[in-house]
Design an enzyme around this catalytic site. Structure first.
Site, mmCIF file in Angstrom:
data_model
loop_
_atom_site.group_PDB
_atom_site.id
_atom_site.type_symbol
_atom_site.label_atom_id
_atom_site.label_comp_id
_atom_site.label_asym_id
_atom_site.label_seq_id
_atom_site.Cartn_x
_atom_site.Cartn_y
_atom_site.Cartn_z
ATOM 1 N N ASN A 177 -26.472 29.980 -94.217
ATOM 2 C CA ASN A 177 -26.762 29.017 -93.257
ATOM 3 C C ASN A 177 -27.511 27.834 -93.756
ATOM 4 O O ASN A 177 -27.103 26.684 -93.339
ATOM 5 C CB ASN A 177 -27.446 29.625 -92.166
ATOM 6 C CG ASN A 177 -26.728 30.651 -91.201
ATOM 7 O OD1 ASN A 177 -25.816 29.908 -90.337
ATOM 8 N ND2 ASN A 177 -26.689 31.846 -91.355
ATOM 9 N N HIS B 28 -29.959 34.087 -84.693
ATOM 10 C CA HIS B 28 -29.988 35.615 -84.587
ATOM 11 C C HIS B 28 -28.419 35.873 -84.255
ATOM 12 O O HIS B 28 -27.853 35.389 -83.440
ATOM 13 C CB HIS B 28 -30.851 35.741 -83.524
ATOM 14 C CG HIS B 28 -30.964 37.404 -83.447
ATOM 15 N ND1 HIS B 28 -31.487 38.261 -84.388
ATOM 16 C CD2 HIS B 28 -30.395 38.401 -82.526
ATOM 17 C CE1 HIS B 28 -31.249 39.519 -84.069
ATOM 18 N NE2 HIS B 28 -30.550 39.469 -83.004
ATOM 19 N N GLU C 252 -21.879 30.947 -87.135
ATOM 20 C CA GLU C 252 -23.180 30.454 -87.606
ATOM 21 C C GLU C 252 -23.242 29.197 -88.091
ATOM 22 O O GLU C 252 -23.993 28.259 -87.826
ATOM 23 C CB GLU C 252 -23.927 31.674 -88.271
ATOM 24 C CG GLU C 252 -24.053 32.944 -87.600
ATOM 25 C CD GLU C 252 -24.772 34.057 -88.484
ATOM 26 O OE1 GLU C 252 -25.550 33.720 -89.608
ATOM 27 O OE2 GLU C 252 -24.766 35.094 -88.089
HETATM 28 C C1 GAR Z 1 -27.261 35.661 -90.784
HETATM 29 O O1 GAR Z 1 -26.225 36.450 -90.297
HETATM 30 C C2 GAR Z 1 -28.464 35.463 -89.788
HETATM 31 O O2 GAR Z 1 -27.675 35.405 -88.596
HETATM 32 C C3 GAR Z 1 -29.137 36.628 -89.748
HETATM 33 O O3 GAR Z 1 -29.200 36.889 -91.231
HETATM 34 C C4 GAR Z 1 -28.105 36.272 -91.893
HETATM 35 C C5 GAR Z 1 -28.544 35.345 -92.865
HETATM 36 O O4 GAR Z 1 -27.399 35.028 -93.650
HETATM 37 N N1 GAR Z 1 -30.378 36.420 -89.503
HETATM 38 C C6 GAR Z 1 -31.139 37.614 -88.497
HETATM 39 O O5 GAR Z 1 -30.691 38.688 -88.467
HETATM 40 C C7 GAR Z 1 -32.502 37.354 -87.870
HETATM 41 N N2 GAR Z 1 -32.846 38.095 -87.149
HETATM 42 P P1 GAR Z 1 -27.553 33.835 -94.749
HETATM 43 O O6 GAR Z 1 -28.760 34.250 -95.556
HETATM 44 O O7 GAR Z 1 -26.313 33.805 -95.372
HETATM 45 O O8 GAR Z 1 -27.576 32.635 -93.880
#
Ligand code: GAR
Length: 221
Positions: free
Chosen positions: A21, A116, A181
């Protein structure tokens, strides 16, 4: 960009892992889709892929390892100090897997966003894709919201709604949600730096209109 701001918005991103992200937002800044600049990335875990991404993108990054602090308050105090060094307009939690203290949230209130992987207020916490499937839901998704003092709480800004398919596995659903996302987080950050979304007295507004509880919804087929 905030109307009174001549410079691109200063954005600090907090990560704990892969940083996909963070990268999506960084790319939108680079292409000028977002009138902002990520001026720092902070991870609470050393050695994660998100830090490699930051180095590749030439974005300053550092680690504040939560295991080196004896209390949540002490860790968050150090984190606040590190973030304040950058003088950010916006703090973006991008897969930052820590419960934040009320002091931290208050410090950055109104300029603290989180993503989230669920249609909040459903499925706060972990294992959201599995829980949605086990509940027999037909839809799942992801939410970007302002952060309040509750875990995964605060008013919603935007959600992407993703259908749960008959042949979905937890992994396939997670992959499709993650694709969204990377669409909605840059959009929310763009709106923020343009001054279009604000949080007033615990509610989110878009162009001065109160948003519904879901936030704006994007339906994905
Ligand atoms: C993402 O899927 C985000 O939605 C989740 O962690 C992942 C991080 O991915 N966040 C949560 O669960 C927050 N409660 P990334 O490091 O590749 O962006």
């Amino acid at each position: 960009m905030h109307p009174e701001q001549a410079e691109p918005a200063r954005i600090v991103v907090l990560i704990s892992g892969s940083g996909s992200n963070f990268q999506a937002i960084a790319e939108a800044c680079k292409s000028k889709e977002i009138d902002g600049e990520i001026i720092g990335v902070i991870s609470n875990r050393p050695g994660v892929m998100g830090l490699d991404r930051a180095k590749q993108l030439d974005i300053p990054c550092s680690v504040v390892d939560h295991t080196e602090y004896s209390s949540r308050e002490e860790f968050d105090g150090k984190l606040i100090h590190e973030i304040e060094q950058y003088g950010p307009d916006l703090v973006v939690l991008a897969g930052f897997m820590r419960i934040l203290t009320p002091d931290f949230v208050r410090r950055f209130k109104g300029r603290l966003l989180n993503i989230h992987p669920s249609l909040l207020p459903k499925y706060k916490g972990l294992h959201t894709h599995k829980r949605a499937m086990e509940a027999g839901d037909k839809e799942h998704g992801v939410t970007v919201h302002f952060v309040s003092e509750d875990l995964d709480g605060g008013p919603n800004i935007i959600q992407a709604v993703v259908p749960i398919l008959d042949d979905d596995s937890e992994a396939s659903l997670k992959t499709r949600v993650q694709q969204q996302e990377h669409v909605i987080y840059p959009i929310a950050v763009k709106w923020f730096v343009e001054g279009r979304i604000t949080m007033i007295k615990g509610d989110a507004y878009f162009d001065s209109e109160a948003l519904p509880e879901t936030g704006l919804q994007l339906n994905v087929n």
